[in-house]
Scaffold this motif. Structure first.
Motif, PDB file in Angstrom:
ATOM      1  N   THR A  47       1.664 -84.712 -87.131  1.00  0.00           N
ATOM      2  CA  THR A  47       1.976 -83.818 -86.336  1.00  0.00           C
ATOM      3  C   THR A  47       2.402 -82.263 -86.993  1.00  0.00           C
ATOM      4  O   THR A  47       2.613 -81.451 -86.500  1.00  0.00           O
ATOM      5  CB  THR A  47       2.948 -84.247 -85.372  1.00  0.00           C
ATOM      6  N   GLU A  48       2.478 -82.408 -88.245  1.00  0.00           N
ATOM      7  CA  GLU A  48       3.336 -81.327 -88.944  1.00  0.00           C
ATOM      8  C   GLU A  48       2.634 -80.994 -89.972  1.00  0.00           C
ATOM      9  O   GLU A  48       2.446 -81.434 -91.207  1.00  0.00           O
ATOM     10  CB  GLU A  48       4.672 -81.938 -89.518  1.00  0.00           C
ATOM     11  N   GLY A  49       1.791 -79.855 -89.774  1.00  0.00           N
ATOM     12  CA  GLY A  49       1.035 -79.220 -90.941  1.00  0.00           C
ATOM     13  C   GLY A  49      -0.020 -78.345 -90.025  1.00  0.00           C
ATOM     14  O   GLY A  49       0.113 -78.195 -88.928  1.00  0.00           O
ATOM     15  N   HIS A 186      15.870 -83.010 -87.305  1.00  0.00           N
ATOM     16  CA  HIS A 186      15.613 -84.450 -87.146  1.00  0.00           C
ATOM     17  C   HIS A 186      15.162 -84.793 -88.679  1.00  0.00           C
ATOM     18  O   HIS A 186      15.490 -85.753 -89.270  1.00  0.00           O
ATOM     19  CB  HIS A 186      14.446 -84.946 -86.324  1.00  0.00           C
ATOM     20  N   HIS A 187      14.616 -84.132 -89.029  1.00  0.00           N
ATOM     21  CA  HIS A 187      13.894 -84.098 -90.381  1.00  0.00           C
ATOM     22  C   HIS A 187      14.580 -83.264 -91.393  1.00  0.00           C
ATOM     23  O   HIS A 187      14.502 -82.142 -91.218  1.00  0.00           O
ATOM     24  CB  HIS A 187      12.239 -83.871 -90.605  1.00  0.00           C
ATOM     25  N   ALA A 188      15.279 -83.728 -92.288  1.00  0.00           N
ATOM     26  CA  ALA A 188      16.146 -83.230 -93.368  1.00  0.00           C
ATOM     27  C   ALA A 188      15.571 -82.027 -94.175  1.00  0.00           C
ATOM     28  O   ALA A 188      16.196 -80.965 -94.707  1.00  0.00           O
ATOM     29  CB  ALA A 188      16.638 -84.131 -94.323  1.00  0.00           C
ATOM     30  N   ARG A 189      14.186 -81.965 -94.243  1.00  0.00           N
ATOM     31  CA  ARG A 189      13.582 -81.225 -95.410  1.00  0.00           C
ATOM     32  C   ARG A 189      12.761 -79.946 -94.535  1.00  0.00           C
ATOM     33  O   ARG A 189      12.174 -79.204 -95.015  1.00  0.00           O
ATOM     34  CB  ARG A 189      12.385 -81.745 -96.373  1.00  0.00           C
ATOM     35  N   GLU A 190      13.331 -79.690 -93.255  1.00  0.00           N
ATOM     36  CA  GLU A 190      12.888 -78.640 -92.446  1.00  0.00           C
ATOM     37  C   GLU A 190      13.996 -77.636 -92.084  1.00  0.00           C
ATOM     38  O   GLU A 190      14.316 -77.403 -90.851  1.00  0.00           O
ATOM     39  CB  GLU A 190      12.181 -79.321 -91.352  1.00  0.00           C
ATOM     40  N   PRO A 191      14.327 -77.008 -93.134  1.00  0.00           N
ATOM     41  CA  PRO A 191      15.534 -76.227 -92.836  1.00  0.00           C
ATOM     42  C   PRO A 191      15.488 -74.617 -92.039  1.00  0.00           C
ATOM     43  O   PRO A 191      16.096 -74.390 -91.303  1.00  0.00           O
ATOM     44  CB  PRO A 191      16.165 -75.774 -94.232  1.00  0.00           C
ATOM     45  N   TYR A 317      13.241 -78.685 -83.075  1.00  0.00           N
ATOM     46  CA  TYR A 317      12.647 -77.600 -83.719  1.00  0.00           C
ATOM     47  C   TYR A 317      12.093 -78.412 -85.084  1.00  0.00           C
ATOM     48  O   TYR A 317      12.963 -79.121 -85.704  1.00  0.00           O
ATOM     49  CB  TYR A 317      13.610 -76.619 -84.162  1.00  0.00           C
ATOM     50  N   HIS A 318      11.089 -78.066 -85.821  1.00  0.00           N
ATOM     51  CA  HIS A 318      10.313 -78.886 -86.784  1.00  0.00           C
ATOM     52  C   HIS A 318       9.581 -77.662 -87.535  1.00  0.00           C
ATOM     53  O   HIS A 318       9.303 -76.797 -87.075  1.00  0.00           O
ATOM     54  CB  HIS A 318       9.554 -80.007 -86.575  1.00  0.00           C
ATOM     55  N   THR A 319       9.249 -78.143 -88.882  1.00  0.00           N
ATOM     56  CA  THR A 319       8.496 -77.385 -89.622  1.00  0.00           C
ATOM     57  C   THR A 319       7.512 -78.343 -90.183  1.00  0.00           C
ATOM     58  O   THR A 319       7.880 -79.336 -90.547  1.00  0.00           O
ATOM     59  CB  THR A 319       8.956 -76.500 -90.729  1.00  0.00           C
ATOM     60  N   PHE A 320       6.101 -77.820 -90.515  1.00  0.00           N
ATOM     61  CA  PHE A 320       5.472 -76.526 -90.209  1.00  0.00           C
ATOM     62  C   PHE A 320       4.363 -76.683 -89.659  1.00  0.00           C
ATOM     63  O   PHE A 320       3.920 -77.784 -89.295  1.00  0.00           O
ATOM     64  CB  PHE A 320       5.365 -75.817 -91.536  1.00  0.00           C
TER      65      PHE A 320
HETATM   66 ZN   LIG Z   1       9.810 -82.630 -88.562  1.00  0.00          ZN
END
Ligand SMILES: [Zn+2]
Length: 348
Positions: A47-49, A186-191, A317-320
């Motif tokens: 889902t992320e990409g 939620h995901h630490a690497r998505e600042p 909110y998430h990336t990317f």
């Molecule tokens: Zn995420």
């Protein structure tokens, strides 16, 4: 002897922290003769990409994940070999601080809030900088935003609490206005998700008195913000990569098998563990769902928060990907009773 023990213990932690760090690459995975479900079954978050259905999926992955794909006969092209080095090299420029242009030319060009600044972690905020931002908002706009406070008494593995603030007219009064939830990290690497929220919050606060649309929003809704759902993972990235580009995604639970972390975005209870493609049963995977639904403090706390409120709408909110993803996520059929409304929102 005691001191020596401490030194050895510290060194062990130091080594184990850095032993987790792998090189991450941005990879194009070809789907011309493969199914994306098979990719998901390998523990990749699909889902992320950037996804062109039936053609390719571009995302960032560790070398061990890349090897796993190759073993499963996926054709891959590495676009950026070392994403961390690439990001550090991409120092924030004045141009990047000047405006966040919208993707479509028809969208209005929102002026940057005066109080919004870039953080020191490759342009993103450290955890402390985020806390300071929230304090600054409360100090400058006490009539529009509450001071930060913990959701409940629970503490995470590293002793953190999840914090919330509310933006509304009369923020310290519980009014009968529709409630909305915004959360990030939620995901630490998505600042960038956090940066988006902070930007939006400053925008609301600074323009309340001059833009009637903003005033109407703030006056008629209770906007709740949980800017960091995963404080342990976020601060872990800060520890390992103070210049930015840290790639830790999950929380920091010790799985007691040499691996760390549960994906907080796979630990909620609704259809938890529905299958092994959307989430993984393997502790080392980036989409590891934990031992039970709501096994994680982060998720228990968000559950408490939702139970204490009646949120009409929630944004995580998430990336990317430049996507607005709406439910359902656990099955391909995305229709829910609210789908038409969500599609409409997404098209605005
Ligand atoms: Zn995420």
């Amino acid at each position: 002897m005691k001191t020596l023990y401490k030194i050895i213990f510290f060194t062990f932690l130091f080594n184990s922290a850095f032993a987790q760090q792998e090189k991450y690459s941005r990879v194009k995975v070809w789907l011309t003769n493969k199914n994306i479900t098979e990719l998901a079954s390998l523990g990749i978050d699909v889902t992320e990409g950037d996804h062109r259905p039936g053609v390719w999926f571009i995302t960032e992955m560790s070398q061990s994940e890349l090897n796993r794909l190759k073993q499963a006969s996926f054709k891959t092209d590495v676009i950026v070999d070392d994403v961390k080095a690439f990001r550090i090299q991409q120092k924030p420029s004045p141009k990047r601080t000047a405006a966040f242009p919208c993707a479509t030319s028809s969208a209005p060009d929102y002026p940057q809030p005066q109080n919004f600044t870039l953080g020191s972690m490759g342009g993103f905020f450290t955890y402390q900088e985020m806390l300071d931002m929230l304090d600054s908002m409360a100090s400058k706009y006490p009539n529009l935003i509450t001071v930060k406070q913990p959701i409940n008494a629970l503490t995470t593995n590293d002793g953190n609490q999840l914090l919330w603030v509310k933006i509304s007219d009369n923020p310290n009064t519980n009014e009968t206005e529709p409630e909305v939830l915004y959360s990030a990290l939620h995901h630490a690497r998505e600042p960038a998700g956090l940066s988006n929220l902070i930007y939006y919050m400053w925008y609301l606060l600074e323009n309340y008195s001059t833009i009637t649309e903003i005033q109407s929003l703030v006056d008629n809704t209770e906007m709740y913000f949980v800017p960091c759902v995963n404080p342990d993972g976020y601060q872990y990235n800060e520890l390992t990569d103070p210049l930015g580009g840290g790639f830790w995604r999950k929380n920091r639970l010790d799985n007691l098998d040499g691996t760390f972390g549960v994906d907080p975005n796979r630990n909620y209870g609704y259809n938890w563990g529905f299958d092994d493609t959307g989430s993984s049963p393997f502790t080392g995977d980036e989409t590891y769902r934990g031992t039970n639904p709501f096994s994680e403090v982060e998720n228990q706390t968000m559950q408490d928060f939702c139970n204490a409120h009646e949120f009409k709408l929630a944004f995580n909110y998430h990336t990317f990907g430049n996507l607005l993803i709406y439910p359902w996520g656990y099955i391909p059929d995305f229709y829910t009773p609210d789908s038409a409304l969500l599609v409409n929102y997404g098209s605005l």
